[in-house]
Design a protein around this motif. Structure first.
Motif, PDB file in Angstrom:
ATOM      1  N   GLY A  89       0.930  -1.222  -0.182  1.00 41.16           N
ATOM      2  CA  GLY A  89       0.012  -0.004  -0.097  1.00 41.16           C
ATOM      3  C   GLY A  89       0.992   1.320   0.147  1.00 41.16           C
ATOM      4  N   SER A  90       0.225   2.265  -0.125  1.00 37.99           N
ATOM      5  CA  SER A  90       0.754   3.497  -0.003  1.00 37.99           C
ATOM      6  C   SER A  90       0.027   4.669   0.431  1.00 37.99           C
ATOM      7  N   PHE A  91       0.863   5.795   0.890  1.00 38.57           N
ATOM      8  CA  PHE A  91       0.108   7.011   1.559  1.00 38.57           C
ATOM      9  C   PHE A  91       0.884   8.107   0.858  1.00 38.57           C
ATOM     10  N   LEU A  92      -0.161   9.303   0.663  1.00 32.32           N
ATOM     11  CA  LEU A  92       0.386  10.491   0.031  1.00 32.32           C
ATOM     12  C   LEU A  92       0.117  11.677   0.981  1.00 32.32           C
ATOM     13  N   PHE A  93       0.964  12.385   1.331  1.00 28.91           N
ATOM     14  CA  PHE A  93       0.923  13.683   2.285  1.00 28.91           C
ATOM     15  C   PHE A  93       1.357  14.763   1.247  1.00 28.91           C
ATOM     16  N   ASN A  94       0.500  15.870   1.588  1.00 32.96           N
ATOM     17  CA  ASN A  94       0.988  17.071   0.656  1.00 32.96           C
ATOM     18  C   ASN A  94       0.567  18.365   1.522  1.00 32.96           C
ATOM     19  N   ASP A  95       0.359  18.353   2.724  1.00 33.96           N
ATOM     20  CA  ASP A  95       0.042  19.519   3.457  1.00 33.96           C
ATOM     21  C   ASP A  95       1.044  20.115   4.483  1.00 33.96           C
ATOM     22  N   TYR A  96       2.016  20.301   3.991  1.00 32.74           N
ATOM     23  CA  TYR A  96       3.324  20.556   4.812  1.00 32.74           C
ATOM     24  C   TYR A  96       3.556  22.126   4.914  1.00 32.74           C
ATOM     25  N   LYS A  97       4.019  22.522   6.094  1.00 32.26           N
ATOM     26  CA  LYS A  97       4.417  24.064   6.444  1.00 32.26           C
ATOM     27  C   LYS A  97       5.958  24.147   6.730  1.00 32.26           C
ATOM     28  N   CYS A  98       6.576  25.073   6.627  1.00 27.31           N
ATOM     29  CA  CYS A  98       8.130  25.154   6.777  1.00 27.31           C
ATOM     30  C   CYS A  98       8.128  26.192   7.843  1.00 27.31           C
ATOM     31  N   SER A  99       9.256  26.163   8.913  1.00 25.11           N
ATOM     32  CA  SER A  99       9.515  27.072   9.726  1.00 25.11           C
ATOM     33  C   SER A  99      10.944  26.775   9.845  1.00 25.11           C
ATOM     34  N   ALA A 100      12.046  27.978  10.092  1.00 24.08           N
ATOM     35  CA  ALA A 100      13.372  27.934  10.352  1.00 24.08           C
ATOM     36  C   ALA A 100      13.717  28.836  11.477  1.00 24.08           C
ATOM     37  N   GLN A 101      14.675  28.020  12.109  1.00 25.82           N
ATOM     38  CA  GLN A 101      15.427  28.937  13.376  1.00 25.82           C
ATOM     39  C   GLN A 101      16.874  28.680  13.137  1.00 25.82           C
ATOM     40  N   TYR A 102      17.684  29.938  13.383  1.00 25.34           N
ATOM     41  CA  TYR A 102      18.980  29.909  13.439  1.00 25.34           C
ATOM     42  C   TYR A 102      19.694  30.225  14.801  1.00 25.34           C
ATOM     43  N   GLU A 103      20.352  29.267  15.353  1.00 28.59           N
ATOM     44  CA  GLU A 103      20.942  29.428  16.516  1.00 28.59           C
ATOM     45  C   GLU A 103      22.336  28.894  16.657  1.00 28.59           C
ATOM     46  N   ASN A 104      23.033  29.802  16.991  1.00 27.49           N
ATOM     47  CA  ASN A 104      24.811  29.861  17.001  1.00 27.49           C
ATOM     48  C   ASN A 104      25.160  29.688  15.412  1.00 27.49           C
TER      49      ASN A 104
END
Length: 133
Positions: A23-38
């Motif tokens: 079987g297979s599953f398809l996901f396409n509802d992503y969000k992106c966030s980014a953090q910068y440390e050191n």
């Protein structure tokens, strides 16, 4: 602060093989966030809805990167990770210098084997503004 608009155009296709059962599953509802440390940029590509999340965390440092798979069985916005075997990975970013409030654009193509039954292909584009942690 996560954007309310779509910030990632990623499709994840997960396949499972259990003897004759496939079987297979398809996901396409992503969000992106980014953090910068050191000296490390952390890019979270996730579809967390408060009940489960399914995505990856990309860590970028010293012109190198590694990808960690998010465990989909976490609750209450926890971030837990699962071990996986990387089959292929590619990451392209619009810059290699990171600062707070800069926009970052990228492309990811990631294939892995979660366990003996499940394979994952995670591919697409993302954009976000870098936050300082």
């Amino acid at each position: 602060m996560e954007s309310y608009t779509r910030t990632a155009y990623i499709v994840q296709h997960a396949f499972y093989y259990d003897g004759p059962l496939k079987g297979s599953f398809l996901f396409n509802d992503y969000k992106c966030s980014a953090q910068y440390e050191n000296d490390t940029l952390s890019i979270l590509l996730n579809n967390d809805n408060g009940y489960f999340g399914n995505g990856v965390l990309v860590k970028v440092f010293n012109s190198q990167f590694y990808i960690k798979d998010i465990d989909p069985s976490t609750l209450k916005r926890e971030k837990k990770f699962i071990k996986s075997k990387v089959l292929e990975q590619k990451l392209v970013l619009n810059t290699n210098k990171f600062n707070k409030n800069d926009s970052i654009y990228g492309f990811i193509d990631y294939k892995c084997k979660i366990d003996s039954l499940v394979y994952k292909h995670f591919r697409g584009y993302f954009k976000t503004t870098i936050q300082k942690n």
